[in-house]
Design an enzyme around this catalytic site. Structure first.
Site, PDB file in Angstrom:
ATOM      1  N   TYR A   1       0.791  -1.318   0.036  1.00 46.67           N
ATOM      2  CA  TYR A   1      -0.091  -0.094  -0.096  1.00 46.67           C
ATOM      3  C   TYR A   1       0.829   1.356  -0.092  1.00 46.67           C
ATOM      4  O   TYR A   1       0.365   2.103  -0.434  1.00 46.67           O
ATOM      5  CB  TYR A   1      -0.841  -0.051   1.487  1.00 46.67           C
ATOM      6  CG  TYR A   1      -2.130  -0.769   1.104  1.00 46.67           C
ATOM      7  CD1 TYR A   1      -2.341  -1.904   0.731  1.00 46.67           C
ATOM      8  CD2 TYR A   1      -3.465   0.053   1.140  1.00 46.67           C
ATOM      9  CE1 TYR A   1      -3.266  -2.433   0.875  1.00 46.67           C
ATOM     10  CE2 TYR A   1      -4.695  -0.570   1.168  1.00 46.67           C
ATOM     11  CZ  TYR A   1      -4.808  -1.980   0.892  1.00 46.67           C
ATOM     12  OH  TYR A   1      -5.815  -2.543   0.745  1.00 46.67           O
TER      13      TYR A   1
ATOM     14  N   ASP B   1      -3.059 -18.170   0.338  1.00 43.88           N
ATOM     15  CA  ASP B   1      -4.171 -18.806  -0.763  1.00 43.88           C
ATOM     16  C   ASP B   1      -4.844 -20.053   0.108  1.00 43.88           C
ATOM     17  O   ASP B   1      -6.044 -20.159   0.079  1.00 43.88           O
ATOM     18  CB  ASP B   1      -3.475 -19.515  -1.781  1.00 43.88           C
ATOM     19  CG  ASP B   1      -2.169 -20.129  -1.618  1.00 43.88           C
ATOM     20  OD1 ASP B   1      -1.557 -20.235  -0.644  1.00 43.88           O
ATOM     21  OD2 ASP B   1      -1.699 -20.841  -2.594  1.00 43.88           O
TER      22      ASP B   1
ATOM     23  N   ASP C   1     -12.237  -8.914   4.398  1.00 43.53           N
ATOM     24  CA  ASP C   1     -13.850  -8.988   3.545  1.00 43.53           C
ATOM     25  C   ASP C   1     -14.394 -10.380   3.357  1.00 43.53           C
ATOM     26  O   ASP C   1     -15.349 -10.600   3.714  1.00 43.53           O
ATOM     27  CB  ASP C   1     -13.442  -8.463   2.086  1.00 43.53           C
ATOM     28  CG  ASP C   1     -13.687  -7.131   2.106  1.00 43.53           C
ATOM     29  OD1 ASP C   1     -13.369  -6.324   3.146  1.00 43.53           O
ATOM     30  OD2 ASP C   1     -14.238  -6.456   1.046  1.00 43.53           O
TER      31      ASP C   1
ATOM     32  N   LYS D   1       3.004 -15.315   2.058  1.00 44.75           N
ATOM     33  CA  LYS D   1       3.282 -16.057   0.850  1.00 44.75           C
ATOM     34  C   LYS D   1       4.707 -16.440   0.842  1.00 44.75           C
ATOM     35  O   LYS D   1       5.474 -15.763  -0.032  1.00 44.75           O
ATOM     36  CB  LYS D   1       2.717 -15.280  -0.179  1.00 44.75           C
ATOM     37  CG  LYS D   1       2.760 -16.001  -1.698  1.00 44.75           C
ATOM     38  CD  LYS D   1       1.589 -16.942  -1.742  1.00 44.75           C
ATOM     39  CE  LYS D   1       1.463 -17.617  -3.118  1.00 44.75           C
ATOM     40  NZ  LYS D   1       0.972 -18.903  -3.062  1.00 44.75           N
TER      41      LYS D   1
HETATM   42  C1  IPM Z   1     -10.375  -1.010   3.778  1.00 40.16           C
HETATM   43  C2  IPM Z   1     -10.526  -0.535   2.285  1.00 40.16           C
HETATM   44  C3  IPM Z   1      -9.470   0.346   2.263  1.00 40.16           C
HETATM   45  C4  IPM Z   1      -8.081  -0.455   2.189  1.00 40.16           C
HETATM   46  C5  IPM Z   1      -9.529   1.015   0.931  1.00 40.16           C
HETATM   47  C6  IPM Z   1     -10.999   1.964   0.897  1.00 40.16           C
HETATM   48  C7  IPM Z   1      -8.306   1.960   0.663  1.00 40.16           C
HETATM   49  O1  IPM Z   1     -10.780  -1.500   1.548  1.00 40.16           O
HETATM   50  O2  IPM Z   1     -10.384  -0.355   4.795  1.00 40.16           O
HETATM   51  O3  IPM Z   1     -10.313  -2.359   3.940  1.00 40.16           O
HETATM   52  O4  IPM Z   1      -7.867  -0.963   1.412  1.00 40.16           O
HETATM   53  O5  IPM Z   1      -7.498  -0.459   2.969  1.00 40.16           O
HETATM   54 MG    MG Z   2     -11.039  -3.562   2.362  1.00 37.89          MG
END
Ligand code: IPM
Ligand code: MG
Length: 358
Positions: free
Chosen positions: A142, A225, A253, A192
């Site tokens: 990031y 994975d 997620d 990984k």
């Molecule tokens: C999260 C989101 C953010 C991230 C985005 C919106 C930049 O997906 O907080 O999980 O990737 O960290």
């Molecule tokens: Mg996210």
């Protein structure tokens, strides 16, 4: 106690869900005799529209001067064509970095009342799900160097880099091990290492550090994975899941969805001071923005984490969690978690009902 809270509503459903959480925080203040003051500040797309940049310096200054920060969500189709460093998401990444929030905690739990909303078979979730993703938040791909160039043979070409230092890995390992001590005593560290150099350093550092400082905590490794597969195959095996920035983004997620809805998952981001940033893990959901259809519970639970983790208000945290449980138990649902036999209500009414139960 008196606390000053910066509110970064952001874009899409951001204003609706943060309004809901502020409503609940006011109910907590009334009940427990605290004084909370709120200050709205621009971030993301709305900041681009108002000030020409996703993270105005004033927003950073005021967040650093506050006791804690509540954030809704950023981004939307309106700003999708902007170059990477001018996008709304840059505002979120920027505030995380500016506040030094390297530790992101994302608890994914199965709410009893919502078992029907989980896409997994009953027998897989019978034992409950209690995964806490501990995600490194200010390093990795990031924040690495990136760029693009025109390659003579291959055409337009882009690159991103992942970089991690021992120090960055150690400090997030400490957070995961401290948490594990209060829970099952187990950490699963995701990497990984069969491919990436950063992952090999990650794996080595996690083990060396944990053995030296947390010999009572059991650390095992899992390739990313495989972890993605195991979360849907046998979610009950996980307790504390330690990840890099990107792997944590992806796996949180997934962990959220197996518990029923991404609309239920809150997150806390902290560094070395009590001033943290609290937000739902979901995005700005532009498709339902402004229609009073969003689920405010993730943001309300994020506000509860703020009470506990930044302000040390454990009773207040429990009161919010209990209020959410009661409202769900009575059968009230926003559209994302509704199922046969429940009543669907809007974002505002959900927040109002939770506040009433405080
Ligand atoms: C999260 C989101 C953010 C991230 C985005 C919106 C930049 O997906 O907080 O999980 O990737 O960290
Ligand atoms: Mg996210």
């Amino acid at each position: 106690m008196q606390k000053h809270i910066a509110v970064l509503a952001g874009d899409g459903i951001g204003p609706e869900i943060t309004d809901g959480a502020v409503h609940v925080l006011k109910a907590v203040a009334d009940k427990f005799r605290h004084t909370f003051t709120f200050e709205s500040l621009p971030i993301g797309g709305c900041a681009i529209d108002a000030c020409g940049e996703p993270l105005p310096a004033h927003t950073v200054e005021r967040c650093l001067a506050s006791d804690s920060v509540l954030l809704g969500a950023v981004g939307g189709p309106k700003w999708d064509a902007l170059p990477g460093d001018k996008r709304p998401e840059k505002g979120l990444l920027g505030i995380r970095k500016a506040m030094g929030l390297y530790s992101n905690i994302r608890p994914a739990r199965l709410w009893r009342a919502l078992a029907d909303a989980s896409p997994l078979k009953r027998e897989l979730i019978e034992d409950g799900i209690e995964i806490v993703v501990v995600r490194e938040l200010t390093g990795g791909i990031y924040f690495g160097k990136r760029g693009s160039f025109a390659d003579e043979e291959m055409g337009e070409t882009a690159w991103d880099t992942e970089q991690y230092s021992v120090k960055e890995i150690e400090r997030i390992t400490r957070i995961a091990c401290e948490l594990a001590r209060k829970r099952s005593g187990r950490v699963i560290s995701v990497d990984k290492a069969n491919v990436l150099e950063t992952s090999r350093l990650w794996r080595r550092t996690v083990h060396t550090f944990a053995q030296m400082h947390y010999p009572d905590v059991t650390v095992t490794d899992m390739l990313v994975d495989n972890a993605a597969m195991q979360i849907v195959k046998d979610p009950a095996q996980f307790d504390v899941l330690l990840t890099s920035n990107m792997f944590g983004d992806i796996l949180s997620d997934e962990a959220a969805q197996v518990t029923g809805s991404i609309g239920m998952l809150a997150s806390s981001s902290l560094g070395d001071t009590p001033c943290g940033l609290y937000e739902p893990i979901h995005g700005s959901a532009p498709d339902i923005a402004g229609r009073d259809a969003a689920n405010p519970i993730a943001t309300i639970l994020a506000a509860a984490m703020m009470l506990r983790d930044s302000f040390g208000m454990t009773k207040e945290y429990a009161a919010v969690e209990h209020a959410v449980e009661e409202v769900l138990g009575e059968g009230w649902r926003t559209a994302d978690i509704s199922s046969a036999g429940t009543h669907t209500i809007g974002c505002r009414e959900m927040a109002r009902r939770i506040a009433e139960h405080i």
